[in-house]
Design an enzyme around this catalytic site. Structure first.
Site, PDB file in Angstrom:
ATOM      1  N   LYS A  44      -5.887 -13.211  -4.635  1.00 21.04           N
ATOM      2  CA  LYS A  44      -5.878 -12.921  -6.475  1.00 21.04           C
ATOM      3  C   LYS A  44      -5.392 -14.241  -7.031  1.00 21.04           C
ATOM      4  O   LYS A  44      -6.091 -14.295  -8.190  1.00 21.04           O
ATOM      5  CB  LYS A  44      -5.863 -11.902  -6.408  1.00 21.04           C
ATOM      6  CG  LYS A  44      -7.156 -10.517  -6.015  1.00 21.04           C
ATOM      7  CD  LYS A  44      -6.362  -9.420  -5.816  1.00 21.04           C
ATOM      8  CE  LYS A  44      -5.609  -8.699  -5.702  1.00 21.04           C
ATOM      9  NZ  LYS A  44      -5.376  -8.402  -4.469  1.00 21.04           N
ATOM     10  N   ARG A  52      -6.182   0.070  -9.195  1.00 15.71           N
ATOM     11  CA  ARG A  52      -5.702   0.289  -7.591  1.00 15.71           C
ATOM     12  C   ARG A  52      -5.954   1.313  -7.327  1.00 15.71           C
ATOM     13  O   ARG A  52      -5.354   1.486  -5.891  1.00 15.71           O
ATOM     14  CB  ARG A  52      -3.854   0.114  -7.557  1.00 15.71           C
ATOM     15  CG  ARG A  52      -3.940  -1.421  -6.787  1.00 15.71           C
ATOM     16  CD  ARG A  52      -2.823  -1.771  -6.412  1.00 15.71           C
ATOM     17  NE  ARG A  52      -1.837  -3.068  -4.948  1.00 15.71           N
ATOM     18  CZ  ARG A  52      -2.155  -4.205  -5.647  1.00 15.71           C
ATOM     19  NH1 ARG A  52      -1.693  -4.335  -6.905  1.00 15.71           N
ATOM     20  NH2 ARG A  52      -1.097  -5.045  -5.045  1.00 15.71           N
ATOM     21  N   ARG A  81       3.020 -16.282   3.955  1.00 10.95           N
ATOM     22  CA  ARG A  81       3.207 -16.693   2.446  1.00 10.95           C
ATOM     23  C   ARG A  81       4.948 -15.818   2.600  1.00 10.95           C
ATOM     24  O   ARG A  81       5.239 -16.184   1.892  1.00 10.95           O
ATOM     25  CB  ARG A  81       2.824 -15.188   1.840  1.00 10.95           C
ATOM     26  CG  ARG A  81       3.293 -15.513   0.052  1.00 10.95           C
ATOM     27  CD  ARG A  81       1.813 -14.840  -0.615  1.00 10.95           C
ATOM     28  NE  ARG A  81       2.348 -13.656  -0.853  1.00 10.95           N
ATOM     29  CZ  ARG A  81       1.371 -13.066  -1.659  1.00 10.95           C
ATOM     30  NH1 ARG A  81       0.938 -13.204  -2.264  1.00 10.95           N
ATOM     31  NH2 ARG A  81       1.785 -11.322  -1.094  1.00 10.95           N
ATOM     32  N   ARG A  98       9.461 -13.453  -0.327  1.00 11.57           N
ATOM     33  CA  ARG A  98       9.147 -12.529  -1.686  1.00 11.57           C
ATOM     34  C   ARG A  98       9.036 -11.426  -0.235  1.00 11.57           C
ATOM     35  O   ARG A  98       8.562 -11.097   0.808  1.00 11.57           O
ATOM     36  CB  ARG A  98       7.023 -12.397  -2.035  1.00 11.57           C
ATOM     37  CG  ARG A  98       7.507 -12.500  -3.106  1.00 11.57           C
ATOM     38  CD  ARG A  98       5.677 -11.807  -3.783  1.00 11.57           C
ATOM     39  NE  ARG A  98       5.054 -10.872  -3.630  1.00 11.57           N
ATOM     40  CZ  ARG A  98       3.279 -10.451  -3.915  1.00 11.57           C
ATOM     41  NH1 ARG A  98       3.195 -11.690  -3.993  1.00 11.57           N
ATOM     42  NH2 ARG A  98       3.990  -9.188  -3.135  1.00 11.57           N
ATOM     43  N   ARG A 104       1.338  -2.205   2.788  1.00  7.55           N
ATOM     44  CA  ARG A 104       0.870  -2.544   1.240  1.00  7.55           C
ATOM     45  C   ARG A 104      -1.138  -3.093   2.425  1.00  7.55           C
ATOM     46  O   ARG A 104      -1.767  -1.655   1.161  1.00  7.55           O
ATOM     47  CB  ARG A 104       0.844  -3.573   1.067  1.00  7.55           C
ATOM     48  CG  ARG A 104       2.193  -3.816  -0.486  1.00  7.55           C
ATOM     49  CD  ARG A 104       3.139  -4.602  -0.342  1.00  7.55           C
ATOM     50  NE  ARG A 104       2.297  -6.262  -0.137  1.00  7.55           N
ATOM     51  CZ  ARG A 104       2.203  -7.029  -0.548  1.00  7.55           C
ATOM     52  NH1 ARG A 104       3.370  -7.235   0.212  1.00  7.55           N
ATOM     53  NH2 ARG A 104       1.589  -8.019  -0.566  1.00  7.55           N
TER      54      ARG A 104
END
Ligand code: ADP
Length: 191
Positions: free
Chosen positions: A13, A88, A132, A138, A149
């Site tokens: 996204k 969400r 990632r 992160r 998640r």
């Protein structure tokens, strides 16, 4: 033009948002970015959000609804906006409808025209997010948080697919393959 970007964590996204923003000059509203900034600044909202984010859980609806409520009152959203990471939950989507209707500037131009849904198979999501984690560091990209998640997405966010399908706003985009191809597919749906 006003749009929502919908899709699981790791669907791309954020990457696609950058291209869309350049093309249509719209305000880019990413609740994830706003929350991460708040955490960095140690603001009251950041302090509240941090524990949820670290676990890969959703930040409470009233917090993110408040963020969007404030943001949509700002002038730059009048020429078009893109919601990235919001709504969400069904509750957030209902709140968005209500707040759009309640805006002092309300007219049809403020309504959502497209919900761009980036579809990516679950197995690929895990691989992407773990990649990632290694690259960007992160904290919420570690193994356990990633799994949570994705679980949270399927439980709480994926019902929005049917929700927006029923409103005839859903635009399905294949989120696998080359980034440029995905961008092309999105632009052709939006133009
Ligand atoms: P990703 O889509 O890669 O999971 P985001 O940057 O959109 O990442 O969000 C990171 C975290 O911020 C989420 O895991 C969640 O804790 C919080 N968050 C972002 N947007 C929302 C939202 N609309 N509702 C609740 N929590 C949110």
């Amino acid at each position: 033009m006003n749009i929502i970007l919908l899709g699981p964590p790791g669907a791309g996204k954020g990457t696609q948002a950058e291209f869309i923003k350049k093309q249509f000059h719209m305000a880019h509203i990413s609740t994830g970015d706003i929350l991460r900034q708040a955490v960095k600044e140690n603001s009251p909202m950041g302090i509240k959000a941090k524990s949820f984010m670290d676990q890969g859980a959703l930040v409470p609806d009233e917090v993110v609804i408040g963020i969007i409520q404030d943001r949509l009152q700002q002038q730059d959203t009048m020429k078009g906006y893109m919601l990235d990471g919001f709504p969400r939950t069904i509750n957030q989507a209902d709140a968005l409808n209500e707040m759009l209707k309640g805006l002092s500037s309300w007219d049809q131009d403020r309504a959502i025209q497209h919900v761009v849904y980036l579809e990516v198979p679950e197995l690929e999501l895990v691989q992407r997010l773990q990649g990632r984690a290694a690259k960007e560091g992160r904290v919420d990209d570690n193994d356990e948080t990633v799994k949570n998640r994705i679980k949270v997405y399927f439980e709480q966010t994926s019902p929005l697919i049917d929700y927006y399908e029923a409103k005839k706003l859903l635009r399905r985009i294949n989120g696998r393959g080359a980034i440029e191809q995905i961008t092309k597919d999105i632009l052709s749906v939006l133009s």
